[in-house]
Design a protein around this motif. Structure first.
Motif, PDB file in Angstrom:
ATOM      1  N   VAL A  84      44.761  12.643  33.277  1.00 28.39           N
ATOM      2  CA  VAL A  84      44.884  11.833  34.493  1.00 28.39           C
ATOM      3  C   VAL A  84      43.513  11.396  34.990  1.00 28.39           C
ATOM      4  CG1 VAL A  84      45.593  11.874  36.910  1.00 28.39           C
ATOM      5  CG2 VAL A  84      47.086  12.836  35.163  1.00 28.39           C
ATOM      6  N   MET A  85      42.548  12.314  35.028  1.00 27.01           N
ATOM      7  CA  MET A  85      41.211  11.963  35.511  1.00 27.01           C
ATOM      8  C   MET A  85      40.547  10.917  34.619  1.00 27.01           C
ATOM      9  SD  MET A  85      40.608  13.661  38.331  1.00 27.01           S
ATOM     10  CE  MET A  85      42.334  13.363  38.726  1.00 27.01           C
ATOM     11  N   ALA A  86      40.672  11.091  33.299  1.00 22.35           N
ATOM     12  CA  ALA A  86      40.072  10.127  32.380  1.00 22.35           C
ATOM     13  C   ALA A  86      40.765   8.770  32.472  1.00 22.35           C
ATOM     14  CB  ALA A  86      40.137  10.660  30.951  1.00 22.35           C
ATOM     15  N   ARG A  87      42.077   8.760  32.632  1.00 20.52           N
ATOM     16  CA  ARG A  87      42.793   7.487  32.744  1.00 20.52           C
ATOM     17  C   ARG A  87      42.441   6.758  34.037  1.00 20.52           C
ATOM     18  NH1 ARG A  87      47.223   5.631  34.943  1.00 20.52           N
ATOM     19  NH2 ARG A  87      47.846   7.664  35.799  1.00 20.52           N
ATOM     20  N   LEU A  88      42.298   7.512  35.137  1.00 21.74           N
ATOM     21  CA  LEU A  88      41.891   6.894  36.397  1.00 21.74           C
ATOM     22  C   LEU A  88      40.480   6.323  36.304  1.00 21.74           C
ATOM     23  CD1 LEU A  88      43.282   9.456  39.023  1.00 21.74           C
ATOM     24  CD2 LEU A  88      44.215   7.205  38.450  1.00 21.74           C
ATOM     25  N   ALA A  89      39.619   7.033  35.565  1.00 26.26           N
ATOM     26  CA  ALA A  89      38.257   6.520  35.394  1.00 26.26           C
ATOM     27  C   ALA A  89      38.240   5.288  34.511  1.00 26.26           C
ATOM     28  CB  ALA A  89      37.364   7.610  34.807  1.00 26.26           C
ATOM     29  N   GLN A  90      39.040   5.271  33.449  1.00 26.06           N
ATOM     30  CA  GLN A  90      39.053   4.138  32.530  1.00 26.06           C
ATOM     31  C   GLN A  90      39.598   2.876  33.201  1.00 26.06           C
ATOM     32  OE1 GLN A  90      41.887   4.211  29.310  1.00 26.06           O
ATOM     33  NE2 GLN A  90      40.363   3.445  27.852  1.00 26.06           N
ATOM     34  N   SER A  91      40.600   3.056  34.057  1.00 21.62           N
ATOM     35  CA  SER A  91      41.184   1.893  34.734  1.00 21.62           C
ATOM     36  C   SER A  91      40.462   1.530  36.026  1.00 21.62           C
ATOM     37  CB  SER A  91      42.663   2.170  35.037  1.00 21.62           C
ATOM     38  OG  SER A  91      42.787   3.285  35.903  1.00 21.62           O
ATOM     39  N   SER A  92      39.354   2.225  36.300  1.00 20.86           N
ATOM     40  CA  SER A  92      38.534   1.995  37.501  1.00 20.86           C
ATOM     41  C   SER A  92      39.249   2.361  38.794  1.00 20.86           C
ATOM     42  CB  SER A  92      38.070   0.533  37.564  1.00 20.86           C
ATOM     43  OG  SER A  92      37.302   0.213  36.416  1.00 20.86           O
ATOM     44  N   GLU A  93      40.400   3.010  38.710  1.00 22.02           N
ATOM     45  CA  GLU A  93      41.097   3.431  39.920  1.00 22.02           C
ATOM     46  C   GLU A  93      40.310   4.508  40.661  1.00 22.02           C
ATOM     47  OE1 GLU A  93      45.511   3.860  39.742  1.00 22.02           O
ATOM     48  OE2 GLU A  93      45.239   3.463  37.609  1.00 22.02           O
ATOM     49  N   PHE A  94      39.696   5.398  39.901  1.00 20.26           N
ATOM     50  CA  PHE A  94      38.920   6.442  40.559  1.00 20.26           C
ATOM     51  C   PHE A  94      37.673   5.869  41.222  1.00 20.26           C
ATOM     52  CE2 PHE A  94      36.457  10.340  41.027  1.00 20.26           C
ATOM     53  CZ  PHE A  94      37.436  11.233  41.436  1.00 20.26           C
ATOM     54  N   THR A  95      37.118   4.824  40.633  1.00 23.27           N
ATOM     55  CA  THR A  95      35.977   4.158  41.264  1.00 23.27           C
ATOM     56  C   THR A  95      36.382   3.564  42.609  1.00 23.27           C
ATOM     57  OG1 THR A  95      35.077   3.639  39.076  1.00 23.27           O
ATOM     58  CG2 THR A  95      34.209   2.400  40.945  1.00 23.27           C
ATOM     59  N   ILE A  96      37.578   2.991  42.669  1.00 21.97           N
ATOM     60  CA  ILE A  96      38.074   2.444  43.927  1.00 21.97           C
ATOM     61  C   ILE A  96      38.279   3.558  44.945  1.00 21.97           C
ATOM     62  CG2 ILE A  96      40.001   1.216  44.994  1.00 21.97           C
ATOM     63  CD1 ILE A  96      40.398  -0.235  42.321  1.00 21.97           C
ATOM     64  N   ASP A 103      34.574  11.425  48.314  1.00 18.83           N
ATOM     65  CA  ASP A 103      33.313  11.949  47.785  1.00 18.83           C
ATOM     66  C   ASP A 103      33.583  13.095  46.811  1.00 18.83           C
ATOM     67  OD1 ASP A 103      33.012  14.700  49.342  1.00 18.83           O
ATOM     68  OD2 ASP A 103      33.746  13.201  50.776  1.00 18.83           O
ATOM     69  N   PRO A 104      32.582  13.506  46.013  1.00 17.50           N
ATOM     70  CA  PRO A 104      32.804  14.544  44.988  1.00 17.50           C
ATOM     71  C   PRO A 104      33.352  15.856  45.537  1.00 17.50           C
ATOM     72  CG  PRO A 104      30.737  13.407  44.584  1.00 17.50           C
ATOM     73  CD  PRO A 104      31.237  12.915  45.908  1.00 17.50           C
ATOM     74  N   TRP A 105      32.818  16.331  46.670  1.00 14.22           N
ATOM     75  CA  TRP A 105      33.275  17.609  47.198  1.00 14.22           C
ATOM     76  C   TRP A 105      34.717  17.540  47.682  1.00 14.22           C
ATOM     77  CZ3 TRP A 105      30.612  21.425  45.619  1.00 14.22           C
ATOM     78  CH2 TRP A 105      29.231  21.322  45.449  1.00 14.22           C
ATOM     79  N   ARG A 106      35.101  16.400  48.230  1.00  9.03           N
ATOM     80  CA  ARG A 106      36.498  16.255  48.651  1.00  9.03           C
ATOM     81  C   ARG A 106      37.422  16.199  47.442  1.00  9.03           C
ATOM     82  NH1 ARG A 106      37.733  11.888  53.200  1.00  9.03           N
ATOM     83  NH2 ARG A 106      36.487  13.456  54.325  1.00  9.03           N
ATOM     84  N   ALA A 107      36.975  15.520  46.381  1.00  7.80           N
ATOM     85  CA  ALA A 107      37.775  15.491  45.146  1.00  7.80           C
ATOM     86  C   ALA A 107      37.916  16.885  44.558  1.00  7.80           C
ATOM     87  CB  ALA A 107      37.122  14.541  44.142  1.00  7.80           C
ATOM     88  N   LEU A 108      36.822  17.662  44.618  1.00  7.46           N
ATOM     89  CA  LEU A 108      36.882  19.031  44.110  1.00  7.46           C
ATOM     90  C   LEU A 108      37.858  19.876  44.929  1.00  7.46           C
ATOM     91  CD1 LEU A 108      35.816  21.191  42.176  1.00  7.46           C
ATOM     92  CD2 LEU A 108      33.966  21.625  43.804  1.00  7.46           C
TER      93      LEU A 108
END
Length: 381
Positions: A84-96, A103-108
């Motif tokens: 899921v994380m890699a797919r979100l990164a590939q589709s730029s959804e995680f960038t959005i 932020d990183p700490w909230r994602a963690l």
């Protein structure tokens, strides 16, 4: 934030469920194929009702599913979260999502909260569901293929009581929770044998005792060692008697006998702890069971390690078709974690390491690796 949580949690839970179902289906098929060789066999009672049939094999394999789920849950969490994380990164959804305030700490924190759910699920399955289903599976198989035993001599246990020590041998355990081929050797505090007790059948009673049927008791009257040799020979006497029913008070319960005949990793955490205390109280080595106890304590926490290993994949920059290699690398990392976890258990037992250290070291190492990857890929770049 609720929308982000709903998006990530929904995607991750769906992926983990599909991965777990895929693994469980594969293991179900392998277990069923392995059981085909036992079809048509019976317990030797000569009745058609005691023949091992395909429906029994299917039920037996189904009862093994909770134990497989317990073993596969962390690796399923890793694979599903990485995907899921890699797919979100590939589709730029995680960038959005990052530009929207994730932020990183909230994602963690988001992933750790999800990992905490799987920690609880792993604990419940491993401590309550899997031991009960494993025991039911073994008793089902024993009913149609023979009794539960180990080796040629069965299980050996030891117990210290107020005045004497006892060594107990149980050859087999029947599906009805009855013990067959029971031998009890009683020793005094000087290490001299006092009596032996043999019975073809024994059952557990609620009053912390065993009820032995058709028991043969042999008592040895040990003379005073300070007496002259001639007098000692005259005082020595052996008394043999047979009783219809004999009650032997003991703290050895059905769970302790079962664990001596079955694998310790199939027990619950509390049962393992009680068994370790029993071994220590009777001056028996408990290293193997202590390591298994601490592994049961730390194993559910590996789900937190898995989600921490998966988070850095959301911050990678993928080219077209490059996601497969990263997901495969993550899967290999997870497999290496479980291999190292097993190796440390065996090495810790052989080298007599501290049990909690042997059980916790693999998780601590991979947690350090995941935090290092998180700091390098997320915070420094």
């Amino acid at each position: 934030m609720k929308t982000v949580r709903r998006l990530i949690y929904g995607e991750v839970l769906t992926a983990i469920t599909l991965v777990a179902l895929g693994f469980l289906s594969l293991f179900f098929f392998f277990d069923l194929v392995d059981e085909l060789q036992y079809l048509g066999k019976s317990s030797g009672l000569g009745s058609a009702d005691n023949i091992y049939q395909i429906r029994h094999a299917l039920l037996y394999v189904a009862l093994l599913i909770p134990n497989h789920l317990y073993e596969l849950l962390p690796i399923s969490v890793l694979i599903g979260t990485i995907f899921v994380m890699a797919r979100l990164a590939q589709s730029s959804e995680f960038t959005i999502l990052r530009t929207s305030g994730l932020d990183p700490w909230r994602a963690l924190r988001l992933l750790l909260a999800l990992g905490a759910f799987f920690v609880v699920l792993s604990f419940v399955v491993g401590d309550y569901v899997a031991p009960a289903s494993e025991r039911a599976a073994q008793l089902l198989k024993a009913r149609y293929q023979g009794q539960i035993t180990i080796g040629q001599t069965g299980a050996w246990l030891k117990e210290k009581q107020a005045y004497n020590n006892y060594v107990v041998n149980v050859k087999t355990l029947t599906p009805d929770n009855e013990m067959k081929g029971v031998q009890i050797f009683e020793f005094n505090n000087k290490g001299l044998i006092v009596s032996t007790l043999q019975a073809p059948l024994a059952v557990f009673t609620p009053e912390a005792a065993w009820q032995l049927s058709q028991a043969t008791r042999v008592e040895f009257e040990v003379p005073d060692t300070a007496a002259p040799a001639e007098k000692a020979r005259q005082e020595a006497k052996v008394t043999r008697s047979t009783v219809e029913s004999f009650r032997w008070p003991t703290g050895l319960n059905a769970e302790m006998v079962s664990v001596a005949l079955l694998k310790p990793d199939r027990m619950g955490t509390v049962d393992l702890f009680n068994y370790v205390r029993h071994l220590e109280a009777n001056s028996q080595t408990a290293q193997r069971y202590e390591i298994e106890f601490w592994r049961k304590v730390f194993y559910p926490l590996s789900c937190l390690v898995m989600v921490m290993l998966a988070l850095p994949f959301a911050y990678l920059h993928f080219r077209s078709g490059g996601i497969t290699g990263y997901v495969f690398a993550g899967v290999m990392i997870g497999i290496s974690f479980f291999l190292l976890n097993n190796v440390f258990g065996y090495v810790g037992n052989l080298r007599n390491w501290q049990p909690w250290l042997a059980a916790a070291t693999p998780g601590l190492l991979y947690m350090a690796v995941s935090l290092g990857a998180f700091g390098w890929l997320v915070l420094k770049r």
